[in-house]
Scaffold this motif. Structure first.
Motif, PDB file in Angstrom:
ATOM      1  N   UNK A 126       1.052  -1.167  -0.058  1.00 54.17           N
ATOM      2  CA  UNK A 126      -0.171   0.293  -0.323  1.00 54.17           C
ATOM      3  C   UNK A 126       1.047   0.982   0.168  1.00 54.17           C
ATOM      4  N   UNK A 127       0.544   2.180  -0.467  1.00 54.96           N
ATOM      5  CA  UNK A 127       0.861   3.578   0.138  1.00 54.96           C
ATOM      6  C   UNK A 127       1.733   3.778   1.070  1.00 54.96           C
ATOM      7  N   UNK A 128       1.070   3.781   1.786  1.00 51.45           N
ATOM      8  CA  UNK A 128       2.124   3.319   3.944  1.00 51.45           C
ATOM      9  C   UNK A 128       2.789   1.856   3.671  1.00 51.45           C
ATOM     10  N   UNK A 129       3.122   1.497   3.034  1.00 50.27           N
ATOM     11  CA  UNK A 129       4.689   0.734   3.197  1.00 50.27           C
ATOM     12  C   UNK A 129       3.630  -0.313   3.222  1.00 50.27           C
ATOM     13  N   UNK A 130       2.675  -0.669   4.069  1.00 55.22           N
ATOM     14  CA  UNK A 130       2.177  -1.869   4.925  1.00 55.22           C
ATOM     15  C   UNK A 130       1.729  -3.307   3.493  1.00 55.22           C
ATOM     16  N   UNK A 131       2.307  -4.299   3.474  1.00 50.13           N
ATOM     17  CA  UNK A 131       1.952  -5.584   2.337  1.00 50.13           C
ATOM     18  C   UNK A 131       0.868  -5.554   2.853  1.00 50.13           C
ATOM     19  N   UNK A 132       0.158  -6.232   1.371  1.00 44.70           N
ATOM     20  CA  UNK A 132      -1.457  -7.314   1.837  1.00 44.70           C
ATOM     21  C   UNK A 132      -1.092  -8.831   0.315  1.00 44.70           C
TER      22      UNK A 132
END
Length: 215
Positions: free
Chosen positions: A202-208
């Motif tokens: 994501x744009x916030x650096x979190x991965x899914x």
């Protein structure tokens, strides 16, 4: 190299048989040829099925031969069948899970594996029974509400599941083995389904992990 210890019961039976044979030979009149005793089950087990010794010359009884060391008893194989018998039920699911995990060693972080397993199980249940299809609109779309489920919810069971990398650290596959009864009433087990995932950031650096439509 270790050897299997002798069975005390087998040694005791062998000793008794040899003692009886020795007393019979000592009490036989001189010059009379002793008749060969029929092999007993204990003697056969002791000699491991070896051929009988040559008959002693007439008039010269010999001392009973020393007990042959018993052969190593056969034991059931410790290697389990790769898969249980069809129709064995939930009792065989642990065997399926154990063999599946052993055939494909873990290669993902534990946190990723938990997320992928939960998603893979939910996707399979939604696909087979229709339960929870609205949670995956990109996978089922409008057909999730119009296509009747192929399997009854009450007779659906996931037997085993593992999550592993799929050629790169950013792709993974959830491999599932399951059982179910279709709309025609036919029950089958050891079915196999794979769900593929890609890691997105994501744009916030979190991965899914995002599931991919089945082709």
């Amino acid at each position: 190299m270790t050897t299997t210890p002798r069975s005390p019961r087998l040694l005791l039976l062998t000793t008794v048989l040899l003692a009886v044979a020795g007393l019979a030979l000592l009490g036989m009149p001189h010059g009379q040829e002793p008749s060969a005793p029929a092999p007993s089950p204990a003697t056969q087990a002791t000699t491991g099925g070896a051929s009988a010794a040559a008959e002693p010359p007439a008039g010269k009884p010999t001392a009973p031969a020393a007990a042959t060391e018993p052969s190593t008893p056969s034991t059931p194989s410790a290697v389990e069948s790769a898969l249980p018998l069809h129709g064995e039920g939930a009792a065989g699911d642990q065997v399926v899970q154990r063999n599946l995990a052993a055939a494909w060693p873990a290669d993902l972080p534990a946190a990723d594996e938990r997320v992928l397993l939960a998603a893979g199980r939910a996707l399979l249940r939604a696909d087979a029974t229709g339960v929870g299809r609205t949670q995956w609109p990109t996978i089922f779309g409008d057909s999730g509400q119009t296509v009747a489920p192929a399997f009854a919810t009450a007779r659906f069971r996931i037997q085993a599941a593992i999550a592993r990398r799929d050629h790169s650290p950013h792709t993974a596959v959830v491999h599932l083995v399951w059982a179910g009864t279709d709309r025609g009433g036919t029950f089958t087990d050891l079915r196999i389904t794979d769900w593929h995932f890609t890691r997105t950031t994501t744009t916030k650096g979190a991965s899914t992990w995002t599931p991919q439509p089945r082709t």
